[in-house]
Design an enzyme around this catalytic site. Sequence first.
Site, mmCIF file in Angstrom:
data_model
loop_
_atom_site.group_PDB
_atom_site.id
_atom_site.type_symbol
_atom_site.label_atom_id
_atom_site.label_comp_id
_atom_site.label_asym_id
_atom_site.label_seq_id
_atom_site.Cartn_x
_atom_site.Cartn_y
_atom_site.Cartn_z
ATOM 1 N N TYR A 6 0.795 -1.174 0.085
ATOM 2 C CA TYR A 6 -0.186 -0.087 -0.058
ATOM 3 C C TYR A 6 0.861 1.282 -0.012
ATOM 4 C CZ TYR A 6 -4.461 -2.431 0.089
ATOM 5 O OH TYR A 6 -5.440 -3.388 -0.220
ATOM 6 N N ARG A 12 1.421 1.689 -3.529
ATOM 7 C CA ARG A 12 0.202 2.238 -4.267
ATOM 8 C C ARG A 12 -0.001 3.781 -3.810
ATOM 9 N NH1 ARG A 12 -5.015 -1.176 -3.973
ATOM 10 N NH2 ARG A 12 -5.425 -0.083 -5.943
ATOM 11 N N ILE A 24 -9.519 4.036 -4.420
ATOM 12 C CA ILE A 24 -9.014 4.618 -3.168
ATOM 13 C C ILE A 24 -7.983 5.917 -3.223
ATOM 14 C CG2 ILE A 24 -9.106 2.373 -2.051
ATOM 15 C CD1 ILE A 24 -6.400 1.690 -2.514
ATOM 16 N N ASP A 25 -7.810 6.349 -4.631
ATOM 17 C CA ASP A 25 -7.042 7.676 -4.524
ATOM 18 C C ASP A 25 -7.821 8.927 -4.363
ATOM 19 O OD1 ASP A 25 -8.261 8.438 -7.171
ATOM 20 O OD2 ASP A 25 -7.864 6.640 -7.948
ATOM 21 N N HIS A 61 -14.417 2.112 -0.887
ATOM 22 C CA HIS A 61 -13.213 1.171 -0.449
ATOM 23 C C HIS A 61 -12.212 1.970 0.129
ATOM 24 C CE1 HIS A 61 -15.021 -1.299 -3.868
ATOM 25 N NE2 HIS A 61 -15.740 -1.520 -2.837
ATOM 26 N N SER A 117 -16.821 -1.945 -14.589
ATOM 27 C CA SER A 117 -17.687 -2.856 -15.244
ATOM 28 C C SER A 117 -19.003 -3.421 -14.405
ATOM 29 C CB SER A 117 -16.605 -4.223 -15.670
ATOM 30 O OG SER A 117 -16.244 -4.658 -14.447
ATOM 31 N N ALA A 130 -13.311 7.034 -20.334
ATOM 32 C CA ALA A 130 -13.790 8.024 -19.524
ATOM 33 C C ALA A 130 -13.424 9.303 -19.906
ATOM 34 C CB ALA A 130 -13.374 7.786 -17.924
#
EC number: 2.3.1.286
Length: 225
Positions: free
Chosen positions: A53, A56, A88-89, A104, A172, A212
């Site tokens: 993490y 990330r 989560i960003d 999340h 999705s 997007a």
Amino acid sequence: MAHIVVLSGAGISAESGLPTFRDVGGLWKQYSVHDLASPGGWERNPQLVLEFYNTRRQQAREAQPNAAHTALAALESQHRVTIITQNIDDLHERAGSSNVVHLHGEIMKARSSVDESYLVEMNDQDIALGDLCPQGKQMRPHVVWFGEMVPMLESAADIVATADVLLVVGTSLQVYPAAGLVDCARPNCPITVIDPGEDVKVKGATIIRKTACAGVPEWIASLKL
């Protein structure tokens, strides 16, 4: 003022160069999701989970909001907009969106492993083994791991039920329970799904087969509210 609710997923962040969970790659490929993102993995090897993490979090710091993020933020000047994200960003916030619900969790925060209400902004820091909360317990990433409850799910369902328009982008709709949120929309609520894949199916929805960055500005330009 119309209430536009947006459900966003990994696809919108991927266009900013952020890999999805399963695409992080590198040395992480040798580990399963149960090693890196589950309560059992945390118990077995907290150092490994923290390193994953921390990686990330660094990737999230280096990424920049893209055209889809900024278009949704600009939409707030005309409508009430609530974004419910599986990501989560913090790219939605950095683009300027002011009402973001993280299903999340948030990679830029740490929390106590025994008290979910004790949160710390990480800024430029990593979480290290030995970083303790006031109760003397290890700090952990403020994210929802596989097998854990999604604490914001009920609030998100209530928000979707108030939508005048629902936009689904970058997901999705295969991951539950978040995927079930579309079913909370009112029967007369128009739903649009922006996704380049062929596997997204939402009954009665308008499907825009674009990324997007291409689809969100186009959709906003066509809004008639």
